[in-house]
Design a protein around this motif. Structure first.
Motif, PDB file in Angstrom:
ATOM      1  N   ASN A 157       0.825  -1.346  -0.032  1.00  0.00           N
ATOM      2  CA  ASN A 157      -0.079  -0.228   0.060  1.00  0.00           C
ATOM      3  C   ASN A 157       0.956   0.965  -0.107  1.00  0.00           C
ATOM      4  N   ALA A 158       2.110   1.232   0.470  1.00  0.00           N
ATOM      5  CA  ALA A 158       2.428   2.871   0.748  1.00  0.00           C
ATOM      6  C   ALA A 158       3.544   2.919  -0.290  1.00  0.00           C
ATOM      7  N   PHE A 159       3.750   1.631  -1.345  1.00  0.00           N
ATOM      8  CA  PHE A 159       4.408   2.018  -2.289  1.00  0.00           C
ATOM      9  C   PHE A 159       2.893   2.670  -3.749  1.00  0.00           C
ATOM     10  N   ASP A 160       2.080   2.079  -3.401  1.00  0.00           N
ATOM     11  CA  ASP A 160       0.717   2.919  -4.357  1.00  0.00           C
ATOM     12  C   ASP A 160       1.264   4.132  -4.095  1.00  0.00           C
ATOM     13  N   ARG A 161       0.574   4.668  -2.776  1.00  0.00           N
ATOM     14  CA  ARG A 161       0.453   6.061  -2.290  1.00  0.00           C
ATOM     15  C   ARG A 161       1.689   6.732  -2.637  1.00  0.00           C
ATOM     16  N   HIS A 162       3.054   6.263  -2.453  1.00  0.00           N
ATOM     17  CA  HIS A 162       3.760   6.856  -2.896  1.00  0.00           C
ATOM     18  C   HIS A 162       5.019   7.204  -3.220  1.00  0.00           C
ATOM     19  N   PRO A 163       4.637   6.593  -5.091  1.00  0.00           N
ATOM     20  CA  PRO A 163       5.685   5.851  -5.721  1.00  0.00           C
ATOM     21  C   PRO A 163       7.053   7.115  -6.310  1.00  0.00           C
ATOM     22  N   ALA A 164       6.571   8.421  -5.990  1.00  0.00           N
ATOM     23  CA  ALA A 164       7.608   9.572  -6.616  1.00  0.00           C
ATOM     24  C   ALA A 164       8.546   9.247  -5.160  1.00  0.00           C
ATOM     25  N   GLU A 165       8.358   9.579  -3.824  1.00  0.00           N
ATOM     26  CA  GLU A 165       8.407   9.328  -2.621  1.00  0.00           C
ATOM     27  C   GLU A 165       9.874   8.444  -2.868  1.00  0.00           C
ATOM     28  N   TYR A 166       9.250   7.027  -2.761  1.00  0.00           N
ATOM     29  CA  TYR A 166       9.893   5.675  -3.106  1.00  0.00           C
ATOM     30  C   TYR A 166      11.607   5.603  -3.920  1.00  0.00           C
ATOM     31  N   ASP A 167      10.746   6.504  -5.683  1.00  0.00           N
ATOM     32  CA  ASP A 167      12.324   6.885  -6.380  1.00  0.00           C
ATOM     33  C   ASP A 167      12.851   7.989  -5.871  1.00  0.00           C
ATOM     34  N   ALA A 168      12.824   8.498  -5.573  1.00  0.00           N
ATOM     35  CA  ALA A 168      13.181   9.662  -4.993  1.00  0.00           C
ATOM     36  C   ALA A 168      14.901   9.163  -4.461  1.00  0.00           C
ATOM     37  N   TRP A 169      14.326   7.686  -3.135  1.00  0.00           N
ATOM     38  CA  TRP A 169      15.265   7.346  -2.768  1.00  0.00           C
ATOM     39  C   TRP A 169      16.549   6.729  -3.307  1.00  0.00           C
ATOM     40  N   PHE A 170      16.162   6.475  -4.176  1.00  0.00           N
ATOM     41  CA  PHE A 170      17.970   5.953  -5.356  1.00  0.00           C
ATOM     42  C   PHE A 170      18.728   7.361  -5.735  1.00  0.00           C
ATOM     43  N   ASP A 171      17.648   8.260  -5.898  1.00  0.00           N
ATOM     44  CA  ASP A 171      18.711   9.333  -6.057  1.00  0.00           C
ATOM     45  C   ASP A 171      19.304  10.108  -4.731  1.00  0.00           C
ATOM     46  N   ARG A 172      18.867  10.042  -3.951  1.00  0.00           N
ATOM     47  CA  ARG A 172      19.257  10.377  -2.522  1.00  0.00           C
ATOM     48  C   ARG A 172      20.580   9.604  -1.923  1.00  0.00           C
ATOM     49  N   HIS A 173      20.410   8.352  -2.355  1.00  0.00           N
ATOM     50  CA  HIS A 173      21.600   7.231  -1.978  1.00  0.00           C
ATOM     51  C   HIS A 173      21.903   6.045  -3.452  1.00  0.00           C
ATOM     52  N   VAL A 174      22.678   7.457  -4.387  1.00  0.00           N
ATOM     53  CA  VAL A 174      23.523   6.600  -4.926  1.00  0.00           C
ATOM     54  C   VAL A 174      24.015   5.220  -4.905  1.00  0.00           C
ATOM     55  N   ASP A 175      25.250   5.531  -3.677  1.00  0.00           N
ATOM     56  CA  ASP A 175      26.099   4.514  -4.169  1.00  0.00           C
ATOM     57  C   ASP A 175      25.515   3.894  -3.272  1.00  0.00           C
ATOM     58  N   ILE A 176      24.943   3.310  -2.685  1.00  0.00           N
ATOM     59  CA  ILE A 176      24.220   2.353  -2.320  1.00  0.00           C
ATOM     60  C   ILE A 176      23.353   1.375  -3.229  1.00  0.00           C
ATOM     61  N   TYR A 177      22.414   2.392  -4.341  1.00  0.00           N
ATOM     62  CA  TYR A 177      22.090   1.482  -5.449  1.00  0.00           C
ATOM     63  C   TYR A 177      22.680   1.701  -6.528  1.00  0.00           C
ATOM     64  N   GLN A 178      23.895   1.721  -6.424  1.00  0.00           N
ATOM     65  CA  GLN A 178      24.940   0.805  -7.376  1.00  0.00           C
ATOM     66  C   GLN A 178      25.149  -0.027  -7.328  1.00  0.00           C
ATOM     67  N   ALA A 179      25.534  -0.121  -5.938  1.00  0.00           N
ATOM     68  CA  ALA A 179      26.503  -1.759  -5.089  1.00  0.00           C
ATOM     69  C   ALA A 179      25.647  -2.961  -5.138  1.00  0.00           C
ATOM     70  N   GLU A 180      23.657  -1.958  -5.156  1.00  0.00           N
ATOM     71  CA  GLU A 180      23.267  -3.537  -4.970  1.00  0.00           C
ATOM     72  C   GLU A 180      22.852  -3.944  -7.157  1.00  0.00           C
ATOM     73  N   LEU A 181      22.563  -2.961  -7.679  1.00  0.00           N
ATOM     74  CA  LEU A 181      23.086  -3.367  -8.862  1.00  0.00           C
ATOM     75  C   LEU A 181      23.409  -3.741  -9.547  1.00  0.00           C
ATOM     76  N   ALA A 182      25.291  -3.786  -8.676  1.00  0.00           N
ATOM     77  CA  ALA A 182      25.827  -4.223  -9.233  1.00  0.00           C
ATOM     78  C   ALA A 182      25.803  -5.749  -8.833  1.00  0.00           C
ATOM     79  N   ALA A 183      25.315  -5.933  -7.705  1.00  0.00           N
ATOM     80  CA  ALA A 183      25.749  -7.284  -7.290  1.00  0.00           C
ATOM     81  C   ALA A 183      24.441  -8.013  -8.235  1.00  0.00           C
ATOM     82  N   VAL A 184      23.752  -7.781  -8.186  1.00  0.00           N
ATOM     83  CA  VAL A 184      22.342  -7.983  -8.792  1.00  0.00           C
ATOM     84  C   VAL A 184      22.556  -8.596 -10.976  1.00  0.00           C
ATOM     85  N   ARG A 185      23.356  -7.324 -10.882  1.00  0.00           N
ATOM     86  CA  ARG A 185      24.059  -7.484 -12.567  1.00  0.00           C
ATOM     87  C   ARG A 185      24.780  -8.978 -12.595  1.00  0.00           C
ATOM     88  N   GLU A 186      25.656  -9.296 -10.904  1.00  0.00           N
ATOM     89  CA  GLU A 186      27.164 -10.144 -11.612  1.00  0.00           C
ATOM     90  C   GLU A 186      26.000 -11.607 -11.420  1.00  0.00           C
TER      91      GLU A 186
END
Length: 210
Positions: A5-34
């Motif tokens: 439900n929270a994701f339904d209500r706040h998609p923009a807020e959820y998406d903005a997390w990736f811009d605020r925490h770019v280093d963490i996001y890139q680390a997670e993405l790298a782990a998945v990509r492997e």
């Protein structure tokens, strides 16, 4: 996927997390990509705003939240409306499927895994990114989740718990990557699980039908 439900209500807020925490996001993405296959047809289940599918080159996603799906489409992803428990996809049509921080929000994990197995080709692979409850960061998420709009209703699991569910669902052959590690490793990606707050498992659909 009743806990979204929270994701339904706040998609923009959820998406903005990736811009605020770019280093963490890139680390997670790298782990998945492997662990994502370099070739073949793939789908992301619970594609969200497309933050993983787009850079991984996954053209198709399934997402129940209209607001999240709209943002994913802006990133060039074809999004089908649907839930992980009832995928709007034909049998045995994908070489691999990706699920990132979604299983902690579903009420019937076994049903989701059965659906994923149904849409994978024989020998197809499933790649799951998850918050590892046994890690120090996972323990912190568990303690503090009541104060989070997004994780309040999440059910975090250990790698062992997830592997047991996957085995029961008809998957085998497990490979792991982890990141968000204790210092000094930090945002690097390593094999295994248990130390990194974000872990990824790759597993293969068994040949025998359940």
């Amino acid at each position: 996927m009743a806990k979204m439900n929270a994701f339904d209500r706040h998609p923009a807020e959820y998406d903005a997390w990736f811009d605020r925490h770019v280093d963490i996001y890139q680390a997670e993405l790298a782990a998945v990509r492997e662990l994502v296959p370099a070739q073949g047809s793939g789908v992301e289940i619970g594609v969200g705003t497309g933050r993983f599918a787009a850079p991984l080159g996954i053209a198709l996603g399934v997402e129940p939240s209209p607001g999240m799906a709209q943002l994913a489409r802006q990133r060039g992803i074809e999004v089908l409306s649907g839930t992980a428990e009832a995928l709007p996809l034909p049998d045995a049509c994908f070489d691999y499927a990706v699920i990132v921080t979604v299983l902690c929000f579903v009420e019937d994990v076994s049903r989701v895994l059965a659906e994923v197995r149904r849409v994978l080709k024989p020998g197809g692979s499933l790649i799951i990114g998850f918050i590892d409850r046994e890690s120090a960061l996972g323990e912190s998420y568990e303690r503090e989740k009541s104060g989070s709009d997004f994780y309040r209703e999440a059910t975090f699991r250990s790698a062992a718990e997830l592997e047991a569910l996957l085995t029961e669902a008809g998957f085998s052959g497990f490979s792991y990557r982890q990141t968000l590690l204790p210092a000094p490793a930090g945002l690097s990606v390593s094999e295994g699980h248990g130390r990194g707050g974000f872990a990824v498992v790759k597993t293969i659909k068994n040949g025998k039908e359940k």
